[in-house]
Design a protein around this motif. Structure first.
Motif, PDB file in Angstrom:
ATOM      1  N   PHE A  34       0.838  -1.197   0.000  1.00 57.37           N
ATOM      2  CA  PHE A  34       0.000   0.000   0.000  1.00 57.37           C
ATOM      3  C   PHE A  34       0.875   1.250   0.000  1.00 57.37           C
ATOM      4  O   PHE A  34       1.953   1.267   0.584  1.00 57.37           O
ATOM      5  N   TRP A  35       0.380   2.277  -0.643  1.00 54.73           N
ATOM      6  CA  TRP A  35       0.883   3.627  -0.469  1.00 54.73           C
ATOM      7  C   TRP A  35      -0.267   4.489   0.039  1.00 54.73           C
ATOM      8  O   TRP A  35      -1.362   4.494  -0.531  1.00 54.73           O
ATOM      9  N   TYR A  36       0.035   5.209   1.137  1.00 51.46           N
ATOM     10  CA  TYR A  36      -0.913   6.148   1.699  1.00 51.46           C
ATOM     11  C   TYR A  36      -0.319   7.552   1.586  1.00 51.46           C
ATOM     12  O   TYR A  36       0.901   7.731   1.562  1.00 51.46           O
ATOM     13  N   LYS A  49      -2.928   0.509  -4.073  1.00 51.80           N
ATOM     14  CA  LYS A  49      -2.581  -0.753  -3.418  1.00 51.80           C
ATOM     15  C   LYS A  49      -2.342  -1.841  -4.455  1.00 51.80           C
ATOM     16  O   LYS A  49      -2.892  -1.804  -5.561  1.00 51.80           O
ATOM     17  N   TYR A  50      -1.471  -2.764  -4.085  1.00 48.40           N
ATOM     18  CA  TYR A  50      -1.227  -3.952  -4.882  1.00 48.40           C
ATOM     19  C   TYR A  50      -1.665  -5.156  -4.065  1.00 48.40           C
ATOM     20  O   TYR A  50      -1.198  -5.359  -2.942  1.00 48.40           O
ATOM     21  N   LEU A  51      -2.557  -5.949  -4.652  1.00 55.42           N
ATOM     22  CA  LEU A  51      -2.980  -7.176  -3.980  1.00 55.42           C
ATOM     23  C   LEU A  51      -2.522  -8.403  -4.755  1.00 55.42           C
ATOM     24  O   LEU A  51      -2.088  -9.387  -4.166  1.00 55.42           O
ATOM     25  N   SER A  52      -2.652  -8.364  -6.068  1.00 59.33           N
ATOM     26  CA  SER A  52      -2.203  -9.456  -6.923  1.00 59.33           C
ATOM     27  C   SER A  52      -2.357  -8.996  -8.367  1.00 59.33           C
ATOM     28  O   SER A  52      -2.889  -7.934  -8.639  1.00 59.33           O
ATOM     29  N   VAL A  57       0.466  -0.708 -10.754  1.00 58.95           N
ATOM     30  CA  VAL A  57      -0.803  -0.325 -10.139  1.00 58.95           C
ATOM     31  C   VAL A  57      -1.003   1.174 -10.295  1.00 58.95           C
ATOM     32  O   VAL A  57      -0.073   1.948 -10.048  1.00 58.95           O
ATOM     33  N   LYS A  58      -2.180   1.550 -10.683  1.00 58.26           N
ATOM     34  CA  LYS A  58      -2.482   2.979 -10.818  1.00 58.26           C
ATOM     35  C   LYS A  58      -3.380   3.426  -9.673  1.00 58.26           C
ATOM     36  O   LYS A  58      -4.281   2.701  -9.242  1.00 58.26           O
TER      37      LYS A  58
END
Lengths: 113, 113
Positions: A34-36, A49-52, A57-58
């Motif tokens: 995650f980036w917050y 966020k990247y989950l899979s 990821v945009k």
């Protein structure tokens, strides 16, 4: 993850410059990243966020991040920053127990108009 | 929209006072968290809760306790405030599990004199 590292604590850029903020994590199981972002005076909020799946990821406001498994990295990028991107940026990953997030120390980004 | 509210934005207390910080979320989230945010240290987890009456220590629980009597409310208690507890306190909530986004409140800036 056992740890999350952000390499730059302070970054100062001029408007229209390209941005890349580094984030590395130590592998500890399921890789969700995650980036917050915290704009001045505002709540922390999710940027992306990247989950899979697709490692690129945009997120909101033109930000993107690339998950590179071999480098244990999830760097945040934006091709052309604006003054309104001035904020503090945090990278995070779930702990091994998966109950909580492990947070990087944050990067304060200042964009000069 | 998920809403996480915290009882105070700014609080000034004296050394030795008992301090209560309240957090309420309106999205029926299982998980709730208390963090403190200090410059250069990022977010450090104090306590979290994954269910009513359940709590787990985070990285820096010393000097703090928590209470979760209802699902929507998570309280942080400083039994005897000290000057080194001057900080920004953030509450967050999420669905159960590390893959889910955490939603943050606006924070309480606590000053202990």
């Amino acid at each position: 993850a056992q740890s999350v590292s952000q390499h730059n604590h302070h970054v100062i850029l001029s408007e229209a410059a390209s941005l890349e903020l580094g984030c590395n994590y130590s592998y500890g199981g399921t890789v969700n990243l995650f980036w917050y972002v915290q704009y001045p005076g505002q709540h922390l909020q999710l940027l992306l966020k990247y989950l899979s799946g697709d490692p690129l990821v945009k997120g909101i406001k033109g930000f993107e991040a690339e998950f590179i498994k071999s480098k244990f990295s999830f760097n945040l990028r934006k091709p052309s920053v604006q003054w309104s991107d001035t904020a503090e940026y945090f990278c995070a990953a779930p702990s091994d127990s998966n109950y909580q997030l492990i947070w990087g120390a944050g990067t304060k980004l200042i964009i000069k108009p | 929209d998920v809403k996480v509210t915290q009882s105070s934005r700014y609080l000034v207390k004296r050394t030795g006072e008992k301090v209560f910080l309240e957090c309420v979320q309106d999205m029926d989230h299982e998980n709730m968290f208390w963090y403190r945010q200090d410059p250069g240290l990022g977010l450090r987890l104090i306590y979290f809760s994954y269910d009513v009456k359940m709590k787990e220590k985070g990285d820096i629980p010393e000097g703090y306790s928590v209470s979760r009597e209802k699902k929507e409310r998570f309280s942080l208690i400083l039994e005897s405030a000290s000057t080194n507890q001057t900080s920004m306190y953030l509450c967050a909530s999420s669905l159960f599990g590390g893959a889910y986004e955490q939603y943050f409140g606006p924070g309480t800036r606590l000053t202990v004199t």
